[in-house]
Motif scaffolding. Structure first.
Motif, PDB file in Angstrom:
ATOM      1  N   PHE A  24      -5.386 -15.906   2.042  1.00  0.00           N
ATOM      2  CA  PHE A  24      -4.272 -15.106   1.185  1.00  0.00           C
ATOM      3  C   PHE A  24      -4.672 -15.166  -0.692  1.00  0.00           C
ATOM      4  N   GLY A  25      -5.057 -16.466  -0.673  1.00  0.00           N
ATOM      5  CA  GLY A  25      -5.499 -16.629  -1.802  1.00  0.00           C
ATOM      6  C   GLY A  25      -4.328 -17.467  -2.318  1.00  0.00           C
ATOM      7  N   ILE A  26      -5.064 -18.786  -2.586  1.00  0.00           N
ATOM      8  CA  ILE A  26      -4.580 -19.904  -2.966  1.00  0.00           C
ATOM      9  C   ILE A  26      -3.748 -20.148  -3.827  1.00  0.00           C
ATOM     10  N   GLY A  27      -2.531 -20.647  -4.805  1.00  0.00           N
ATOM     11  CA  GLY A  27      -2.257 -20.286  -5.643  1.00  0.00           C
ATOM     12  C   GLY A  27      -2.642 -22.323  -6.330  1.00  0.00           C
ATOM     13  N   VAL A  28      -3.203 -22.408  -7.541  1.00  0.00           N
ATOM     14  CA  VAL A  28      -3.438 -22.770  -7.675  1.00  0.00           C
ATOM     15  C   VAL A  28      -2.905 -24.819  -8.083  1.00  0.00           C
ATOM     16  N   ALA A  29      -1.162 -24.518  -7.526  1.00  0.00           N
ATOM     17  CA  ALA A  29      -0.691 -25.822  -7.693  1.00  0.00           C
ATOM     18  C   ALA A  29      -0.722 -26.368  -6.433  1.00  0.00           C
ATOM     19  N   GLU A  30      -1.020 -25.476  -4.920  1.00  0.00           N
ATOM     20  CA  GLU A  30      -1.451 -25.662  -3.592  1.00  0.00           C
ATOM     21  C   GLU A  30      -2.658 -26.779  -4.169  1.00  0.00           C
ATOM     22  N   TRP A  31      -3.644 -25.778  -4.344  1.00  0.00           N
ATOM     23  CA  TRP A  31      -4.813 -26.105  -4.755  1.00  0.00           C
ATOM     24  C   TRP A  31      -4.890 -27.796  -4.896  1.00  0.00           C
ATOM     25  N   ASN A  32      -4.245 -27.777  -6.339  1.00  0.00           N
ATOM     26  CA  ASN A  32      -4.352 -28.566  -7.028  1.00  0.00           C
ATOM     27  C   ASN A  32      -4.081 -30.708  -6.296  1.00  0.00           C
ATOM     28  N   SER A  33      -2.893 -30.054  -5.270  1.00  0.00           N
ATOM     29  CA  SER A  33      -2.048 -30.848  -5.089  1.00  0.00           C
ATOM     30  C   SER A  33      -3.126 -31.511  -3.387  1.00  0.00           C
ATOM     31  N   LEU A  34      -3.811 -30.307  -3.061  1.00  0.00           N
ATOM     32  CA  LEU A  34      -4.895 -30.885  -2.307  1.00  0.00           C
ATOM     33  C   LEU A  34      -6.467 -31.960  -2.622  1.00  0.00           C
ATOM     34  N   LEU A  35      -7.247 -31.815  -3.649  1.00  0.00           N
ATOM     35  CA  LEU A  35      -7.854 -32.204  -4.782  1.00  0.00           C
ATOM     36  C   LEU A  35      -7.467 -33.615  -5.398  1.00  0.00           C
ATOM     37  N   GLU A  36      -6.237 -33.892  -5.602  1.00  0.00           N
ATOM     38  CA  GLU A  36      -5.346 -35.092  -6.097  1.00  0.00           C
ATOM     39  C   GLU A  36      -4.994 -35.649  -4.024  1.00  0.00           C
ATOM     40  N   ASP A  37      -4.910 -35.841  -3.431  1.00  0.00           N
ATOM     41  CA  ASP A  37      -3.878 -36.456  -2.704  1.00  0.00           C
ATOM     42  C   ASP A  37      -4.819 -37.497  -2.031  1.00  0.00           C
ATOM     43  N   GLU A  38      -4.214 -38.207  -2.368  1.00  0.00           N
ATOM     44  CA  GLU A  38      -5.296 -39.999  -2.302  1.00  0.00           C
ATOM     45  C   GLU A  38      -6.312 -39.865  -0.473  1.00  0.00           C
ATOM     46  N   TYR A  39      -5.418 -39.261   0.369  1.00  0.00           N
ATOM     47  CA  TYR A  39      -5.257 -38.950   2.426  1.00  0.00           C
ATOM     48  C   TYR A  39      -6.026 -38.284   2.098  1.00  0.00           C
ATOM     49  N   ARG A  40      -6.919 -37.124   1.314  1.00  0.00           N
ATOM     50  CA  ARG A  40      -8.204 -36.071   1.827  1.00  0.00           C
ATOM     51  C   ARG A  40      -7.731 -35.514   2.514  1.00  0.00           C
ATOM     52  N   PRO A  41      -6.689 -34.351   2.268  1.00  0.00           N
ATOM     53  CA  PRO A  41      -6.797 -33.602   3.339  1.00  0.00           C
ATOM     54  C   PRO A  41      -7.669 -32.179   3.461  1.00  0.00           C
ATOM     55  N   LEU A  42      -9.038 -32.087   2.347  1.00  0.00           N
ATOM     56  CA  LEU A  42      -9.861 -31.509   2.687  1.00  0.00           C
ATOM     57  C   LEU A  42     -11.367 -32.209   3.487  1.00  0.00           C
ATOM     58  N   ALA A  43     -11.327 -33.184   3.918  1.00  0.00           N
ATOM     59  CA  ALA A  43     -12.174 -33.456   4.376  1.00  0.00           C
ATOM     60  C   ALA A  43     -11.408 -33.564   5.898  1.00  0.00           C
ATOM     61  N   ALA A  44     -13.144 -33.215   6.261  1.00  0.00           N
ATOM     62  CA  ALA A  44     -13.169 -33.354   8.250  1.00  0.00           C
ATOM     63  C   ALA A  44     -13.612 -34.608   8.022  1.00  0.00           C
TER      64      ALA A  44
END
Length: 640
Positions: A290-310
């Motif tokens: 749907f087009g990720i927002g800047v705030a949500e994208w930054n929160s994913l990148l900055e999370d030390e638990y690394r939610p984007l990592a498989a």
């Protein structure tokens, strides 16, 4: 002088005349047919610049779990497009459109950029995922919105959201960098805002899921205006893909790991099917579609638990003591130990002026193979690794599925690292040392493995066969061929000795509190704790700092591998909790619960747990996030 007789018309002349008249008649009829009846058709063919071909995007194949539960589907998507040659003044039209539906500055800039770079007659998508009310307002204002077209297309949707985000992946618009990676791009990829797989199965099975575009023949004016549709050839939808995942187990694993940075891989040891491949925390792939927002994208990148990592396939961790069954099998195969041979553990092993410590400060005393696994004695494995050598250990590790990049349709699958003498000489320009062997013996040092690889290792130890993980069950409704795994060729007595030691781990040793009480589902496992920091001699002298007293990112990783039932293995699991502390206290309980769910086909009865834990297990279940209702089994996909 008499007059000459009139010329006679012979029969032959009449026949020739008749043939000539017939030929002329046929030619005349054909000329009339071409000039009158088929005039329009051939006039257009003679004027090729007035015939335009447009591609019709194909419907993307769906992705389901093993039982047909949808993981990635197509939904109707109301959107609005703009055709430059009809709009006249695109910026002005966008201003008018912006008073009807929300169009932010970023969307407006992107739309104007695409309008300028594409042909005047190519529709450019302005906004997607509109409501029916939005479409109705646009249609009502059509007279003041020339070139604006409200239409319905298809959009990707992920019903299970974050539970399967790392495996399924997501789609996104084709970028110039995407096209640059493809030698001969499919023309459909150049359709504005056409979406392709960006991560996960969506990316690695793009060609299978995409399908083939259809074509639309239209007549256009000299200015490029569409006059009418001349013909349509529908494309071929992409093929549906059925994965080996079990949706219920996958979702349970994600809920069970809630609040942790963790990963779990579960394999059916009978055929290698991956029934769960869960990395926590997850991310919602729908946000990217749907087009990720800047705030949500930054929160994913900055999370030390690394939610984007498989983490299950891309994470490479020191396996710690979960590696000890590999070392034991290597030593048994090399003949450097026998199951009954004993090693004395005084709490440390001296090497020159350095001490290699056991996790138990006072030591374990005299230890054989079974006790070494049950109590996870480090000193036993220092000695065994020294006798066996790095090359034999590395060879056994690879035989058991470690140090190898398994062939799965996922990006960034790690090969891990199973070092040997040649590796160190080539990469470090150094010789292998006894200290390296000591570290190798307890799964530390250079050794790295992913949770998937550890699950494969546990499955191979459980069965004695070359269990190979697979993630795709069927394509286009046709089951993929399956060959039963071949024997590893290991001595059955050696395998039984190691399995017996792993049984002791779960039912007598370090994982006793995480045992399964049901006799029909008894578990065999191995705990592991891998250090992520160096403990200095000074710290040991004053007392090693406890994990809970350290910052989160300096705590040990907690690991556990297991298979069950012990007497007839069905599932194997590898569990890691990043910076979780001890494997027995943190990773083993999670893995036990996930294994029980797999064995029971749902939430296990409390009777499967030790009596003293049933109350706390019930309270734990009450605290767990509620399971989302599973979507219905996949049927036909929506088509625009």
């Amino acid at each position: 002088m008499s007059a000459a007789p009139p010329p006679r018309i012979t029969r032959r002349a009449l026949m020739l005349l008749g043939v000539q008249l017939g030929v002329v008649g046929v030619l005349g009829w054909r000329m009339r047919d071409l000039q009158v009846r088929q005039h329009e058709h051939y006039a257009m063919l003679a004027d090729e610049n007035r015939i335009n071909l447009r591609l019709i995007p194909p419907a993307r194949g769906t992705i389901t779990d093993r039982a047909g539960v949808p993981l990635a589907i197509n939904r109707r998507n109301y959107r609005v497009s703009l055709v430059r040659e009809q709009a006249g003044d695109p910026p002005a039209i966008l201003d008018r459109l912006g008073r009807i539906i929300p169009i932010d500055a970023e969307t407006r800039e992107r739309a104007l950029r695409e309008i300028a770079t594409h042909s005047a007659f190519v529709p450019v998508v302005i906004a997607e995922h509109l409501t029916w009310e939005d479409v109705a307002r646009i249609s009502a204002n059509a007279p003041v919105l020339p070139g604006v077209v409200a239409e319905v297309g298809l959009s990707r949707s992920y019903p299970l959201g974050r539970d399967t985000g790392h495996v399924v992946g997501y789609v996104g618009p084709v970028s110039e960098s995407d096209l640059a990676k493809i030698e001969d791009p499919d023309p459909v990829l150049r359709i504005p805002r056409f979406q392709i797989g960006k991560t996960g199965v969506e990316q690695r099975m793009e060609d299978t899921l995409r399908g083939e575009a259809g074509t639309l023949r239209i007549e256009v004016s000299a200015a490029g205006r569409v006059m009418r549709e001349l013909g349509r050839a529908e494309g071929t939808p992409g093929q549906d893909v059925a994965l080996t995942l079990d949706e219920g187990l996958q979702s349970y694993a994600m809920r069970r790991m809630e609040g942790e940075s963790a990963a779990a891989a579960v394999i059916d040891v009978t055929n290698g099917d991956i029934v769960a491949l869960a990395s926590a925390p997850g991310f919602d792939p729908n946000s990217f579609v749907f087009g990720i927002g800047v705030a949500e994208w930054n929160s994913l990148l900055e999370d030390e638990y690394r939610p984007l990592a498989a983490k299950t396939v891309a994470g490479a961790y020191p396996p710690g003591s979960t590696f000890k069954p590999v070392v034991a099998l290597a030593a048994l195969a090399a003949g450097t130990i026998a199951p009954g041979d004993r090693v004395h553990c005084a709490g440390f092993t001296q090497l020159g002026n350095r001490r290699f410590h056991c996790w138990k400060h006072g030591g374990h005393g005299s230890v054989d193979l079974r006790k070494s696994l049950s109590q996870s004695c480090d000193c036993y494995y220092y000695e065994v690794a020294r006798r066996t050598g790095a090359d034999a250990i590395a060879a056994m590790a690879r035989r058991l599925g470690l140090g190898y990049r398994h062939d799965l349709p996922l990006p960034a699958v790690t090969a891990g690292l199973m070092p040997d003498r040649a590796w160190k000489a080539e990469t470090r320009k150094e010789s292998w040392t006894v200290g390296d062997s000591f570290n190798y013996g307890i799964g530390q040092g250079y050794t790295l493995a992913s949770p998937l690889q550890l699950a494969v290792m546990a499955a191979r130890v459980a069965t004695g066969t070359e269990v190979a993980p697979r993630l795709v069950r069927a394509i286009g409704g046709v089951d993929l061929p399956f060959e039963p795994p071949k024997s590893l060729g290991l001595d059955p007595r050696h395998l039984e000795a190691v399995r017996n030691g792993m049984f002791a781990v779960s039912n007598e040793g370090t994982a006793y509190r995480s045992r399964i009480a049901d006799p029909a589902m008894l578990m065999a496992g191995k705990t592991g704790t891998s250090q992520v920091r160096v403990i200095t001699a000074a710290e040991r002298a004053r007392g090693v700092t406890k994990n809970e007293q350290l910052p989160w990112n300096r705590r040990d990783h907690a690991l556990f591998i297991a298979f069950a039932p012990y007497d007839k293995p069905r599932y194997a699991i590898a569990q890691i909790v990043e910076h979780g502390g001890g494997g027995s206290a943190v990773a083993a309980p999670i893995a036990r619960d996930i294994l029980l769910y797999a064995l029971c086909g749902g939430e296990p009865p409390l009777e499967a747990y030790p009596p003293e834990q049933r109350k706390s297990i019930g309270e734990q279940r009450a605290r767990m996030p509620a399971a989302e209702a599973a979507p219905p089994a996949a049927g036909t996909r929506d088509r625009a």
